[in-house]
Motif scaffolding. Structure first.
Motif, PDB file in Angstrom:
ATOM      1  N   TRP A 203     -53.822  48.019  35.154  1.00 14.03           N
ATOM      2  CA  TRP A 203     -55.046  47.420  34.646  1.00 14.03           C
ATOM      3  C   TRP A 203     -54.698  46.091  34.002  1.00 14.03           C
ATOM      4  CZ3 TRP A 203     -59.950  49.369  35.219  1.00 14.03           C
ATOM      5  CH2 TRP A 203     -60.970  48.705  34.536  1.00 14.03           C
ATOM      6  N   MET A 204     -55.204  44.989  34.546  1.00 15.25           N
ATOM      7  CA  MET A 204     -54.897  43.672  34.036  1.00 15.25           C
ATOM      8  C   MET A 204     -56.063  43.175  33.180  1.00 15.25           C
ATOM      9  SD  MET A 204     -51.937  43.122  35.420  1.00 15.25           S
ATOM     10  CE  MET A 204     -51.679  41.382  35.215  1.00 15.25           C
ATOM     11  N   ILE A 205     -55.721  42.691  31.966  1.00 16.88           N
ATOM     12  CA  ILE A 205     -56.753  42.112  31.105  1.00 16.88           C
ATOM     13  C   ILE A 205     -56.250  40.772  30.571  1.00 16.88           C
ATOM     14  CG2 ILE A 205     -57.773  44.308  30.442  1.00 16.88           C
ATOM     15  CD1 ILE A 205     -56.221  44.180  27.864  1.00 16.88           C
ATOM     16  N   ASN A 206     -57.192  39.920  30.185  1.00 13.76           N
ATOM     17  CA  ASN A 206     -56.854  38.595  29.669  1.00 13.76           C
ATOM     18  C   ASN A 206     -56.591  38.660  28.165  1.00 13.76           C
ATOM     19  OD1 ASN A 206     -57.256  37.252  32.173  1.00 13.76           O
ATOM     20  ND2 ASN A 206     -59.467  37.366  31.843  1.00 13.76           N
ATOM     21  N   TYR A 207     -55.672  37.769  27.686  1.00 14.79           N
ATOM     22  CA  TYR A 207     -55.435  37.687  26.251  1.00 14.79           C
ATOM     23  C   TYR A 207     -55.105  36.251  25.867  1.00 14.79           C
ATOM     24  CZ  TYR A 207     -50.306  37.257  26.637  1.00 14.79           C
ATOM     25  OH  TYR A 207     -49.022  36.839  26.895  1.00 14.79           O
ATOM     26  N   CYS A 208     -55.209  35.981  24.570  1.00 15.46           N
ATOM     27  CA  CYS A 208     -54.827  34.674  24.040  1.00 15.46           C
ATOM     28  C   CYS A 208     -54.064  34.860  22.733  1.00 15.46           C
ATOM     29  CB  CYS A 208     -56.060  33.789  23.824  1.00 15.46           C
ATOM     30  SG  CYS A 208     -57.223  34.450  22.622  1.00 15.46           S
ATOM     31  N   THR A 209     -53.391  33.800  22.313  1.00 15.67           N
ATOM     32  CA  THR A 209     -52.626  33.866  21.060  1.00 15.67           C
ATOM     33  C   THR A 209     -53.547  33.628  19.876  1.00 15.67           C
ATOM     34  OG1 THR A 209     -52.125  31.518  21.041  1.00 15.67           O
ATOM     35  CG2 THR A 209     -50.588  32.960  22.241  1.00 15.67           C
ATOM     36  N   ALA A 210     -53.006  33.825  18.681  1.00 17.51           N
ATOM     37  CA  ALA A 210     -53.800  33.643  17.469  1.00 17.51           C
ATOM     38  C   ALA A 210     -54.270  32.201  17.327  1.00 17.51           C
ATOM     39  CB  ALA A 210     -52.982  34.051  16.246  1.00 17.51           C
ATOM     40  N   ASP A 211     -53.376  31.245  17.628  1.00 13.77           N
ATOM     41  CA  ASP A 211     -53.771  29.830  17.525  1.00 13.77           C
ATOM     42  C   ASP A 211     -54.876  29.491  18.513  1.00 13.77           C
ATOM     43  OD1 ASP A 211     -50.367  28.684  16.838  1.00 13.77           O
ATOM     44  OD2 ASP A 211     -51.966  29.364  15.494  1.00 13.77           O
ATOM     45  N   GLU A 212     -54.779  30.045  19.713  1.00 10.74           N
ATOM     46  CA  GLU A 212     -55.817  29.792  20.721  1.00 10.74           C
ATOM     47  C   GLU A 212     -57.132  30.427  20.304  1.00 10.74           C
ATOM     48  OE1 GLU A 212     -53.749  31.430  23.995  1.00 10.74           O
ATOM     49  OE2 GLU A 212     -52.929  29.517  24.671  1.00 10.74           O
ATOM     50  N   PHE A 213     -57.034  31.597  19.694  1.00  9.55           N
ATOM     51  CA  PHE A 213     -58.240  32.285  19.240  1.00  9.55           C
ATOM     52  C   PHE A 213     -58.985  31.447  18.205  1.00  9.55           C
ATOM     53  CE2 PHE A 213     -60.416  35.132  16.295  1.00  9.55           C
ATOM     54  CZ  PHE A 213     -61.195  35.890  17.165  1.00  9.55           C
ATOM     55  N   LYS A 214     -58.224  30.821  17.286  1.00 13.33           N
ATOM     56  CA  LYS A 214     -58.841  30.018  16.234  1.00 13.33           C
ATOM     57  C   LYS A 214     -59.602  28.823  16.799  1.00 13.33           C
ATOM     58  CE  LYS A 214     -55.396  31.262  12.729  1.00 13.33           C
ATOM     59  NZ  LYS A 214     -54.264  30.748  11.929  1.00 13.33           N
ATOM     60  N   THR A 215     -59.084  28.316  17.904  1.00 13.49           N
ATOM     61  CA  THR A 215     -59.755  27.130  18.498  1.00 13.49           C
ATOM     62  C   THR A 215     -60.737  27.519  19.599  1.00 13.49           C
ATOM     63  OG1 THR A 215     -57.897  26.873  20.022  1.00 13.49           O
ATOM     64  CG2 THR A 215     -57.799  25.636  17.955  1.00 13.49           C
ATOM     65  N   SER A 216     -60.986  28.814  19.724  1.00  6.82           N
ATOM     66  CA  SER A 216     -61.942  29.337  20.709  1.00  6.82           C
ATOM     67  C   SER A 216     -61.564  29.018  22.147  1.00  6.82           C
ATOM     68  CB  SER A 216     -63.360  28.813  20.418  1.00  6.82           C
ATOM     69  OG  SER A 216     -63.809  29.270  19.173  1.00  6.82           O
ATOM     70  N   VAL A 217     -60.234  29.008  22.400  1.00  9.07           N
ATOM     71  CA  VAL A 217     -59.782  28.802  23.781  1.00  9.07           C
ATOM     72  C   VAL A 217     -60.002  30.093  24.549  1.00  9.07           C
ATOM     73  CG1 VAL A 217     -57.766  28.384  25.232  1.00  9.07           C
ATOM     74  CG2 VAL A 217     -58.102  27.043  23.132  1.00  9.07           C
ATOM     75  N   ALA A 218     -60.526  29.975  25.735  1.00 15.67           N
ATOM     76  CA  ALA A 218     -60.751  31.178  26.545  1.00 15.67           C
ATOM     77  C   ALA A 218     -59.419  31.787  26.954  1.00 15.67           C
ATOM     78  CB  ALA A 218     -61.558  30.826  27.777  1.00 15.67           C
ATOM     79  N   PRO A 219     -59.315  33.137  27.001  1.00 13.90           N
ATOM     80  CA  PRO A 219     -58.067  33.785  27.403  1.00 13.90           C
ATOM     81  C   PRO A 219     -57.657  33.392  28.827  1.00 13.90           C
ATOM     82  CG  PRO A 219     -59.582  35.348  26.414  1.00 13.90           C
ATOM     83  CD  PRO A 219     -60.357  34.096  26.641  1.00 13.90           C
ATOM     84  N   THR A 220     -56.407  33.051  28.973  1.00 13.66           N
ATOM     85  CA  THR A 220     -55.898  32.667  30.290  1.00 13.66           C
ATOM     86  C   THR A 220     -54.715  33.520  30.738  1.00 13.66           C
ATOM     87  OG1 THR A 220     -54.466  31.011  29.263  1.00 13.66           O
ATOM     88  CG2 THR A 220     -56.641  30.270  30.004  1.00 13.66           C
ATOM     89  N   ARG A 221     -53.962  34.089  29.772  1.00 15.45           N
ATOM     90  CA  ARG A 221     -52.798  34.889  30.146  1.00 15.45           C
ATOM     91  C   ARG A 221     -53.237  36.285  30.567  1.00 15.45           C
ATOM     92  NH1 ARG A 221     -51.251  31.950  25.736  1.00 15.45           N
ATOM     93  NH2 ARG A 221     -49.508  30.526  26.039  1.00 15.45           N
ATOM     94  N   ARG A 222     -52.406  36.909  31.384  1.00 16.34           N
ATOM     95  CA  ARG A 222     -52.728  38.250  31.880  1.00 16.34           C
ATOM     96  C   ARG A 222     -51.745  39.264  31.286  1.00 16.34           C
ATOM     97  NH1 ARG A 222     -57.245  39.267  34.755  1.00 16.34           N
ATOM     98  NH2 ARG A 222     -56.246  40.319  36.492  1.00 16.34           N
ATOM     99  N   ALA A 223     -52.283  40.350  30.754  1.00 16.15           N
ATOM    100  CA  ALA A 223     -51.459  41.433  30.226  1.00 16.15           C
ATOM    101  C   ALA A 223     -51.650  42.669  31.089  1.00 16.15           C
ATOM    102  CB  ALA A 223     -51.849  41.735  28.792  1.00 16.15           C
ATOM    103  N   LEU A 224     -50.603  43.465  31.219  1.00 11.60           N
ATOM    104  CA  LEU A 224     -50.631  44.675  32.032  1.00 11.60           C
ATOM    105  C   LEU A 224     -50.806  45.883  31.118  1.00 11.60           C
ATOM    106  CD1 LEU A 224     -50.164  46.163  34.758  1.00 11.60           C
ATOM    107  CD2 LEU A 224     -47.714  46.136  34.205  1.00 11.60           C
ATOM    108  N   ILE A 225     -51.756  46.735  31.422  1.00 12.61           N
ATOM    109  CA  ILE A 225     -51.995  47.965  30.665  1.00 12.61           C
ATOM    110  C   ILE A 225     -51.495  49.146  31.473  1.00 12.61           C
ATOM    111  CG2 ILE A 225     -53.724  49.444  29.597  1.00 12.61           C
ATOM    112  CD1 ILE A 225     -53.530  46.833  28.202  1.00 12.61           C
ATOM    113  N   LYS A 226     -50.698  50.009  30.830  1.00  3.74           N
ATOM    114  CA  LYS A 226     -50.240  51.237  31.483  1.00  3.74           C
ATOM    115  C   LYS A 226     -50.485  52.425  30.565  1.00  3.74           C
ATOM    116  CE  LYS A 226     -46.770  49.756  34.846  1.00  3.74           C
ATOM    117  NZ  LYS A 226     -47.332  50.561  35.938  1.00  3.74           N
ATOM    118  N   TYR A 227     -50.594  53.586  31.177  1.00  2.00           N
ATOM    119  CA  TYR A 227     -50.859  54.821  30.441  1.00  2.00           C
ATOM    120  C   TYR A 227     -49.810  55.854  30.840  1.00  2.00           C
ATOM    121  CZ  TYR A 227     -53.451  58.968  28.847  1.00  2.00           C
ATOM    122  OH  TYR A 227     -53.841  60.134  28.245  1.00  2.00           O
TER     123      TYR A 227
END
Length: 573
Positions: free
Chosen positions: A413-437
Motif C-alpha cells: 500500500w503506497m501513500i504520500n508523505y511530506c516532511t515537517a518543514d514541507e508541512f509548515k509551508t503547505s507543500v503537497a506530499p510528493t514522496r511515497r511511503a510503503l505500508i506493510k502489515y
C-alpha cells in the motif's frame, strides 16, 4: 631510580647486599636492647629511628606524661656524638628560643645573624613539644628546615644537620588555620595513649629504676652519624617491585572511594576530614619504604614494609581503623591475588549480563509512537515521530483508507508523505511511503524502501506512546553462545576458588609480619580475606548459573525493564 642497579657491577651490588644484612643485624640488636623495658612505646621508638635513618620527621599525639620526650632522648643516644635540642613551646615562644638569639656584634655591622649553636639549626635530633602553640613565624621557618634541611640566616640559606625532628602535642592542628603545609611535613604520625595493658602498667608502677638509666648502650652498639649518609646512598638501589606499585595504586583507589563518601555527607570537607596524601608525601613514602626495606636487610620493598603506612596517611584519629582495613585488604589482594580474581569475575559477569540485555532480551527503541492529527491548507494529516524525533506527515484520508484485514500482509500500500518543514509551508506530499502489515502491526517504510528505516504504527491510530521491541539475534543461537561464555567463566572462577581453598589451609593465626618496624602485626586477617573472597566468588557462580534460566524469559515477554529484578548487576567492592 629503579634503574640504578644497572650501573652497578656484580661486586658492588653484592657489597650493598652485605651492608644491608649487616645493618639489619645491628639495627635489630640495638632496638632490642633499647625497647626491652620500654612499656608500650616500642613501636614509636622503632618508627622514630626509621625516620632518623630516612631523614624524615614524626609527630606524636597524646596527653602529657606518656614518654614522648623520652623517645627523643633514646633516639639521640643511638648515635655517637649526636646533639639534640628540646623545647616546650607556647603562644609566647619567640624565634630566638628555637633558632638562636640575634648576634648583637654582627647586628652592629648590619647583619641579622642568629647564633644557632645549641639550638635547632645546629643539632641532629630535635624535639618540639606543643608545636601547634608556636607562632606562625616559627612554624613557617620550620617548613624549610623539615623539608629541605635549610635554615635562612641573615638572608642566606644554610644547610642544617637535622636528621630527625620529633614534634608532639596533645591535640591535632586546628582546621582552617593554614597549618596543612606543616602537618604534611610529618611523614609518620603516632596516636599515643597511656599504658593499656594492666600487667605492664603495674610493672612500670613498681619499677624503682628510671627508664633513662636503663639499657645503657655501648659505643659498639651505636651508629656513627656517617651511617645516615651511607643508608641514604644505598637505599637508592632498593627496588620498588611491581606488586608494591599495584599495592599503592589499589590503596589510592580505596582512599579516593573513602573521600568520595565523605564528600557525599559533608558539603565542604577540608584536608583533615579527608585522607589527603599530597604528591610530595607519596614521594617521601616511597623513600621511607625503601629505607625500611634496606634496614630489614633487603634490596626490595615487600608488603610488610607497607604496614607502616597505617601510621603515615591518617589526618585525624577517626580514620585510623578504616586505614588499617584498607592496608590489610591491599595486602591480601597483592599477596594472594584476591582483588584481581574478584575483579575479573565481577567484570566478566557484568559483561555477560549486558550482552544478554542488549542481544537476547530486547533492543528497546522509541519508534513511531505518537500519532496526532493536524490541519494545514492542504487538508488534515497524521504525523508520525521516528526514533530521531523527525516528523513525517501523511494524509488522514490515505491512512484511514488502509484496509485492515488478514489479507493485507500480501499487499503493498503506497501513500504520500511530506516532511515537517514541507508541512509548515503547505507543500503537497510528493514522496511515497510503503505500508506493510505483518498480521499484528502495520509498518511504514520511508521512500518505499524495505531495507530502509522501519517505523511501527497502529491500526487504530490513537494518540499513544509505547515501547518498540525488536529481537536482535535468534534466541536459540544466542542462548547457546551465552551458555558457552558463562560456562567458561564458571570454570575459571572454580579454579580460583580451589586455589584459595588451598591457601586457606595455611596457618595464619599467631603469625606476625617479619619486619623490624612493624609492631607484632598479626597476619590472621589474611585468612579472613581468603574466606570472604571464596564466598564472593561462589556467589558469582550461583548468579551466573541463574542466567541460564532468565535468558529463556525472552519468550515470555521479558524486557529490559525487568533487568534489575532478574539480572542484578554486581558491584566491585
Amino acid at each position: 631510580m629503579q634503574n640504578n642497579k644497572i650501573n652497578l657491577t656484580a661486586q658492588e651490588l653484592e657489597r650493598i647486599k652485605l651492608d644491608a644484612e649487616d645493618t639489619k643485624q645491628k639495627v635489630f640488636n640495638v632496638i632490642t636492647k633499647l625497647t626491652q623495658n620500654l612499656v608500650e612505646r616500642e613501636e614509636v621508638l622503632k618508627l622514630s629511628f626509621l625516620c632518623a635513618m630516612a631523614g624524615e620527621s614524626i609527630f606524636m599525639l597524646g596527653p602529657p606524661g606518656i614518654a614522648k620526650s623520652l623517645v627523643s632522648r633514646k633516639i639521640t643516644d643511638l648515635f655517637i656524638n649526636a646533639t639534640s635540642f628540646e623545647v616546650l613551646m607556647n603562644r609566647y615562644s619567640t624565634p630566638d628560643e628555637i633558632f638562636g638569639p640575634i648576634d648583637i656584634t654582627e647586628l652592629k655591622k648590619g647583619k641579622y645573624l642568629r647564633k644557632t649553636e645549641g639550638y635547632l639549626p645546629s643539632c641532629e635530633i630535635g624535639f618540639l613539644d606543643e608545636i601547634w602553640k608556636a607562632s606562625s613565624s616559627i612554624q613557617n621557618a620550620l617548613l624549610m628546615i623539615i623539608n629541605e634541611k635549610i635554615f635562612i640566616n641573615d638572608g642566606r640559606p644554610t644547610r642544617v644537620p637535622l636528621a630527625l625532628l620529633i614534634a608532639a602535642s596533645n591535640e591535632l592542628p586546628e582546621r582552617n588555620k593554614g597549618l596543612e603545609a606543616l602537618w604534611d611535613r610529618f611523614i609518620i604520625r603516632m596516636d599515643m595513649k597511656p599504658i593499656q595493658d594492666e600487667e605492664k602498667f603495674l610493672d612500670l608502677f613498681t619499677n624503682p629504676v628510671n627508664i633513662l638509666d636503663e639499657q645503657e648502650l655501648l659505643d659498639s652498639d651505636k651508629f656513627e652519624l656517617s651511617a645516615l649518609q651511607k643508608v641514604a646512598k644505598n637505599t637508592q638501589y632498593v627496588e620498588i617491585p611491581k606488586n608494591i606499585k599495584r599495592y599503592v595504586s589499589l590503596l589510592r583507589k580505596k582512599i579516593n572511594a573513602f573521600n568520595d563518601k565523605v564528600r557525599e555527607t559533608e558539603a565542604n570537607p577540608n584536608d583533615f576530614d579527608l585522607i589527603y596524601v599530597s604528591d610530595r608525601k607519596w614521594k617521601k613514602i616511597g623513600a621511607l619504604l625503601r629505607t625500611s626495606a634496606y634496614l630489614n636487610g633487603r634490596l626490595y620493598v615487600d608488603v610488610t614494609d607497607c604496614f607502616i603506612l597505617q601510621n603515615v596517611i591518617w589526618n585525624n584519629t577517626t580514620q585510623i581503623a578504616e586505614i588499617e582495613k584498607m592496608i590489610n585488604d591491599c595486602a591480601a589482594s597483592i599477596e594472594y591475588g584476591i582483588d584481581g580474581r574478584y575483579a575479573y569475575a565481577v567484570e566478566s559477569f557484568n559483561r555477560i549480563r549486558e550482552t544478554i540485555i542488549d542481544n537476547i532480551a530486547v533492543h528497546e527503541k522509541k519508534a513511531n509512537v505518537i500519532i496526532k492529527s493536524y490541519r494545514n491548507k492542504q487538508g488534515v494529516y497524521y504525523y508520525f515521530m521516528d526514533g530521531e524525533k523527525n516528523k513525517y506527515f501523511f494524509k488522514k484520508d490515505d491512512i484511514d483508507n488502509i484496509p485492515k484485514n488478514e489479507n493485507f500482509e500480501v499487499m503493498d500500500w503506497m501513500i504520500n508523505y511530506c516532511t515537517a518543514d514541507e508541512f509548515k509551508t503547505s507543500v503537497a506530499p510528493t514522496r511515497r511511503a510503503l505500508i506493510k502489515y505483518d498480521g499484528t502491526n502495520f509498518f511504514v517504510y520511508k521512500d518505499a524502501d524495505e531495507n530502509g528505516e522501519k517505523i511501527k504504527i497502529y491500526t487504530n491510530f490513537e494518540e499513544k506512546e509505547v515501547d518498540h521491541y525488536r529481537l536482535v539475534r535468534p534466541t536459540v543461537d544466542f542462548i547457546k553462545d551465552i551458555k558457552n561464555t558463562a560456562t567458561a567463566l564458571i570454570n575459571r572462577i572454580n579454579l580460583d576458588i580451589d586455589g584459595l581453598k588451598i591457601l586457606r589451609e595455611k596457618k595464619f593465626e599467631g603469625v606476625t609480619a617479619n619486619n623490624i618496624f612493624v609492631e607484632k602485626k598479626d597476619l590472621g586477617f589474611l585468612k579472613n580475606a581468603i574466606e570472604d573472597s571464596i564466598e564472593k566468588l561462589e556467589d558469582i557462580v550461583d548468579k551466573t548459573k541463574d542466567m541460564f534460566v532468565y535468558i529463556k524469559l525472552i519468550n515470555y515477554g521479558f524486557t529490559t525493564k525487568d533487568k534489575d529484578k532478574i539480572l542484578p548487576s554486581l558491584i566491585l567492592k
